[in-house]
Design a protein around this motif. Structure first.
Motif, PDB file in Angstrom:
ATOM      1  N   LEU A 170       0.822  -1.208   0.000  1.00 29.26           N
ATOM      2  CA  LEU A 170       0.000   0.000   0.000  1.00 29.26           C
ATOM      3  C   LEU A 170       0.853   1.254   0.000  1.00 29.26           C
ATOM      4  CD1 LEU A 170      -2.770  -1.063   2.561  1.00 29.26           C
ATOM      5  CD2 LEU A 170      -3.020  -0.867   0.091  1.00 29.26           C
ATOM      6  N   ARG A 171       1.956   1.229   0.732  1.00 28.91           N
ATOM      7  CA  ARG A 171       2.819   2.409   0.787  1.00 28.91           C
ATOM      8  C   ARG A 171       3.557   2.640  -0.527  1.00 28.91           C
ATOM      9  NH1 ARG A 171       2.744   4.310   5.835  1.00 28.91           N
ATOM     10  NH2 ARG A 171       2.055   2.857   7.476  1.00 28.91           N
ATOM     11  N   GLU A 172       3.659   1.620  -1.330  1.00 30.85           N
ATOM     12  CA  GLU A 172       4.285   1.758  -2.637  1.00 30.85           C
ATOM     13  C   GLU A 172       3.273   2.099  -3.728  1.00 30.85           C
ATOM     14  OE1 GLU A 172       7.482   1.532  -3.630  1.00 30.85           O
ATOM     15  OE2 GLU A 172       8.214   1.302  -1.572  1.00 30.85           O
ATOM     16  N   HIS A 173       1.984   1.902  -3.434  1.00 19.95           N
ATOM     17  CA  HIS A 173       0.948   2.097  -4.450  1.00 19.95           C
ATOM     18  C   HIS A 173       0.789   3.585  -4.748  1.00 19.95           C
ATOM     19  CE1 HIS A 173      -2.750   1.611  -6.698  1.00 19.95           C
ATOM     20  NE2 HIS A 173      -2.681   0.291  -6.563  1.00 19.95           N
ATOM     21  N   SER A 174       0.829   3.962  -6.014  1.00 16.82           N
ATOM     22  CA  SER A 174       0.799   5.378  -6.406  1.00 16.82           C
ATOM     23  C   SER A 174      -0.555   6.042  -6.155  1.00 16.82           C
ATOM     24  CB  SER A 174       1.156   5.521  -7.895  1.00 16.82           C
ATOM     25  OG  SER A 174       0.230   4.789  -8.696  1.00 16.82           O
ATOM     26  N   ALA A 175      -1.642   5.260  -6.090  1.00 20.75           N
ATOM     27  CA  ALA A 175      -2.982   5.846  -5.926  1.00 20.75           C
ATOM     28  C   ALA A 175      -3.386   5.997  -4.469  1.00 20.75           C
ATOM     29  CB  ALA A 175      -4.018   5.003  -6.663  1.00 20.75           C
ATOM     30  N   VAL A 176      -2.571   5.495  -3.532  1.00 22.08           N
ATOM     31  CA  VAL A 176      -2.890   5.561  -2.113  1.00 22.08           C
ATOM     32  C   VAL A 176      -2.288   6.818  -1.512  1.00 22.08           C
ATOM     33  CG1 VAL A 176      -2.596   4.450   0.135  1.00 22.08           C
ATOM     34  CG2 VAL A 176      -3.098   3.067  -1.886  1.00 22.08           C
ATOM     35  N   HIS A 177      -3.097   7.541  -0.727  1.00 27.63           N
ATOM     36  CA  HIS A 177      -2.636   8.778  -0.080  1.00 27.63           C
ATOM     37  C   HIS A 177      -1.752   8.415   1.108  1.00 27.63           C
ATOM     38  CE1 HIS A 177      -2.576  12.894   1.257  1.00 27.63           C
ATOM     39  NE2 HIS A 177      -3.443  13.262   0.326  1.00 27.63           N
ATOM     40  N   LYS A 178      -0.474   8.824   1.042  1.00 31.04           N
ATOM     41  CA  LYS A 178       0.495   8.419   2.065  1.00 31.04           C
ATOM     42  C   LYS A 178       0.423   9.272   3.336  1.00 31.04           C
ATOM     43  CE  LYS A 178       2.041   5.618  -1.075  1.00 31.04           C
ATOM     44  NZ  LYS A 178       1.399   6.190  -2.277  1.00 31.04           N
ATOM     45  N   GLU A 179      -0.197  10.446   3.267  1.00 30.94           N
ATOM     46  CA  GLU A 179      -0.242  11.336   4.424  1.00 30.94           C
ATOM     47  C   GLU A 179      -1.494  11.155   5.266  1.00 30.94           C
ATOM     48  OE1 GLU A 179       0.342  15.284   3.066  1.00 30.94           O
ATOM     49  OE2 GLU A 179       2.323  14.885   2.199  1.00 30.94           O
ATOM     50  N   MET A 180      -2.342  10.213   4.887  1.00 33.82           N
ATOM     51  CA  MET A 180      -3.537   9.915   5.667  1.00 33.82           C
ATOM     52  C   MET A 180      -3.389   8.520   6.275  1.00 33.82           C
ATOM     53  SD  MET A 180      -6.496  11.579   3.207  1.00 33.82           S
ATOM     54  CE  MET A 180      -7.694  11.685   4.545  1.00 33.82           C
ATOM     55  N   TYR A 181      -4.369   8.120   7.081  1.00 35.48           N
ATOM     56  CA  TYR A 181      -4.277   6.840   7.782  1.00 35.48           C
ATOM     57  C   TYR A 181      -4.024   5.695   6.806  1.00 35.48           C
ATOM     58  CZ  TYR A 181      -6.031   8.923  12.098  1.00 35.48           C
ATOM     59  OH  TYR A 181      -6.172   9.682  13.227  1.00 35.48           O
ATOM     60  N   LEU A 182      -3.093   4.833   7.196  1.00 34.91           N
ATOM     61  CA  LEU A 182      -2.813   3.626   6.422  1.00 34.91           C
ATOM     62  C   LEU A 182      -2.543   2.516   7.441  1.00 34.91           C
ATOM     63  CD1 LEU A 182      -0.516   3.418   3.272  1.00 34.91           C
ATOM     64  CD2 LEU A 182      -0.895   1.517   4.826  1.00 34.91           C
ATOM     65  N   ILE A 183      -3.484   1.609   7.561  1.00 27.91           N
ATOM     66  CA  ILE A 183      -3.407   0.562   8.588  1.00 27.91           C
ATOM     67  C   ILE A 183      -3.780  -0.777   7.966  1.00 27.91           C
ATOM     68  CG2 ILE A 183      -4.311  -0.252  10.809  1.00 27.91           C
ATOM     69  CD1 ILE A 183      -5.063   2.646  11.438  1.00 27.91           C
ATOM     70  N   VAL A 184      -2.985  -1.792   8.299  1.00 32.41           N
ATOM     71  CA  VAL A 184      -3.346  -3.178   7.970  1.00 32.41           C
ATOM     72  C   VAL A 184      -3.409  -3.922   9.297  1.00 32.41           C
ATOM     73  CG1 VAL A 184      -2.724  -5.267   6.708  1.00 32.41           C
ATOM     74  CG2 VAL A 184      -2.160  -3.019   5.749  1.00 32.41           C
ATOM     75  N   ARG A 185      -4.564  -4.435   9.637  1.00 35.67           N
ATOM     76  CA  ARG A 185      -4.733  -5.086  10.942  1.00 35.67           C
ATOM     77  C   ARG A 185      -5.663  -6.284  10.799  1.00 35.67           C
ATOM     78  NH1 ARG A 185      -9.158  -1.491  14.342  1.00 35.67           N
ATOM     79  NH2 ARG A 185     -10.729  -1.334  12.667  1.00 35.67           N
ATOM     80  N   HIS A 186      -5.528  -7.227  11.772  1.00 36.28           N
ATOM     81  CA  HIS A 186      -6.540  -8.284  11.768  1.00 36.28           C
ATOM     82  C   HIS A 186      -7.408  -8.138  13.002  1.00 36.28           C
ATOM     83  CE1 HIS A 186      -3.784 -10.478  14.428  1.00 36.28           C
ATOM     84  NE2 HIS A 186      -2.867 -10.430  13.490  1.00 36.28           N
ATOM     85  N   LEU A 187      -8.696  -8.387  12.785  1.00 33.38           N
ATOM     86  CA  LEU A 187      -9.700  -8.220  13.827  1.00 33.38           C
ATOM     87  C   LEU A 187      -9.902  -9.533  14.569  1.00 33.38           C
ATOM     88  CD1 LEU A 187     -12.262  -6.161  11.705  1.00 33.38           C
ATOM     89  CD2 LEU A 187     -10.357  -5.321  13.086  1.00 33.38           C
ATOM     90  N   ALA A 188     -10.839  -9.525  15.505  1.00 35.53           N
ATOM     91  CA  ALA A 188     -11.113 -10.736  16.290  1.00 35.53           C
ATOM     92  C   ALA A 188     -11.561 -11.873  15.377  1.00 35.53           C
ATOM     93  CB  ALA A 188     -12.197 -10.436  17.317  1.00 35.53           C
TER      94      ALA A 188
END
Length: 428
Positions: free
Chosen positions: A347-365
């Motif tokens: 995601l941090r390498e993806h050109s269409a993703v805004h790098k200055e806003m929240y970027l989180i990869v997490r797993h839920l319960a």
């Protein structure tokens, strides 16, 4: 002899003429009255014709030479015509009392009717000015998102209320204050009869003052099945053009009494949120062996991370004399953790993703359907079609990458799965 005396002589001319030729005085008086009314009607029609073909055309010619468009809207709303009606009204007001000088009761009714007509004419002129102002402001970019329709309707209601109060005062010979007091006494009945109008009035004011909704906002109102752009806000309703080009009409009061979603914040923000999950099968999660690590180091995005992370883990295990003959001992990396890091790096390498806003990869319960691995980021492009394309592009890649980490996606069994299972079981 002044002008008024001259008019009186003209008005009485036919009556004197008929009497001089032997006609009954009463009959001559009424016949003279009829002739004078016909003449007055012709004069008024002639003045109206001149106003329509001279004054109004002159006003149009003047507006065509001006650079502003406000006067063009005045013509469209019949402002010159309404103002021009004062001229024949003035003629009637001056001549009519002379014609009916001997009919005092008729004059009393005449004066009341003229006063009422003047009040109505003033209301029409105010309405014309209001419409012209509203239509002119709609052409200005800074007012495109303002509920001008609602504002104009609210002002027009107050103008009509004031006008009706003065008309009532003329008809009953009571003061406007007395009429207002009588309205206060009947307020309960008025509130009941005009409940919807009053609610709409209050809602329009609150919507405008609190800036709840603007024209052009994208709103979602599940109660009314609305999902689209607000095209009109007026006193009673809000009109929404849905994305399938249908229209939904919402009561204005619902905007302050019910809950709805306004997407303006997203449209004004630097990016649009992507929040989706993939479901990982729990039994596919495992600790990584040395062979697994060597295999995953071939993946370019996470190779430096694996090197540094594993060196840190090995140092910890050695310093604590951890028995690594059993993989569970000490600290270890898992294929799910590595994939989570891979998704974050992708995601941090993806050109269409805004790098200055929240970027989180997490797993839920964990759930009965697996472990939700949630992706939360923001696309730079907020346009709907491009946003959907970016989201699909991200998840196309991540779903295809999951097997490379020895992980499996959860998927409910289909008919083919059951058929294959039964076929394999019968063969065995």
């Amino acid at each position: 002899m002044n002008l008024e005396e001259g008019l009186v002589d003209l008005i009485c001319f036919f009556e004197e003429f008929f009497i001089a030729h032997g006609m009954n005085a009463v009959f001559a008086q009424y016949l003279n009255l009829l002739i004078n009314l016909v003449v007055l009607t012709l004069i008024v029609l002639g003045i109206n014709y001149l106003i329509k073909h001279f004054i109004i055309e002159t006003f149009k010619l003047f507006t065509n030479k001006t650079k502003t468009t406000f006067d063009d809207f005045l013509i469209k709303s019949n402002f010159p015509r309404y103002v021009g009606r004062f001229i024949p009204l003035l003629v009637i007001y001056k001549i009519f009392p002379l014609i009916f000088a001997e009919f005092s009761q008729v004059l009393d009714i005449f004066y009341k009717l003229v006063d009422i007509y003047i009040i109505i004419l003033i209301v029409w002129i105010c309405r014309s000015m209001l419409r012209s102002t509203r239509n002119y402001l709609k052409t200005r970019e800074e007012f495109n998102d303002k509920p001008l329709e609602s504002f104009s309707q609210i002002i027009m209601i107050f103008i009509w209320i004031i006008g009706l109060m003065f008309i009532f005062s003329e008809l009953t010979d009571k003061s406007v204050v007395g009429f207002a007091i009588s309205l206060g006494a009947a307020s309960a009945v008025i509130l009941l009869i005009f409940k919807d109008t009053i609610l709409g009035l209050v809602a329009s004011i609150q919507v405008s003052v609190n800036d709840i909704v603007r024209i052009g906002d994208w709103i979602t109102f599940e109660t009314y099945g609305a999902d689209g752009t607000v095209t009109e806000i007026n006193l009673a309703t809000v009109r929404v053009q849905n994305w399938d080009n249908t229209y939904t009409t919402i009561p204005t009061y619902s905007l302050i009494s019910d809950s709805f979603q306004n997407w303006r914040g997203m449209q004004e923000s630097p990016g649009r949120r992507i929040k989706r999950s993939v479901m990982i099968k729990q039994n596919s999660v495992k600790f990584l062996t040395h062979e697994d690590l060597e295999k995953f180091k071939k993946i370019k995005l996470i190779a430096p991370y694996l090197e540094n992370r594993q060196a840190e883990i090995d140092k910890f295990n050695e310093s604590n004399n951890v028995d690594k003959t059993l993989l569970i001992n000490g600290r270890n990396q898992t294929n799910l953790g590595v994939f989570r890091k891979y998704a974050d790096s992708y995601l941090r390498e993806h050109s269409a993703v805004h790098k200055e806003m929240y970027l989180i990869v997490r797993h839920l319960a964990p759930t009965p359907n697996g472990i939700p691995l949630e992706i939360l980021c923001f696309s730079k492009d907020k346009r709907w079609e491009n946003y959907e394309y970016i989201s699909a592009d991200i998840f196309d890649h991540l779903i295809a990458a999951i097997p490379y980490f020895d992980l499996k996606l959860f998927e409910a069994p289909s008919g083919d799965d059951l058929r294959d299972f039964l076929a394999n079981r019968s063969e065995s």
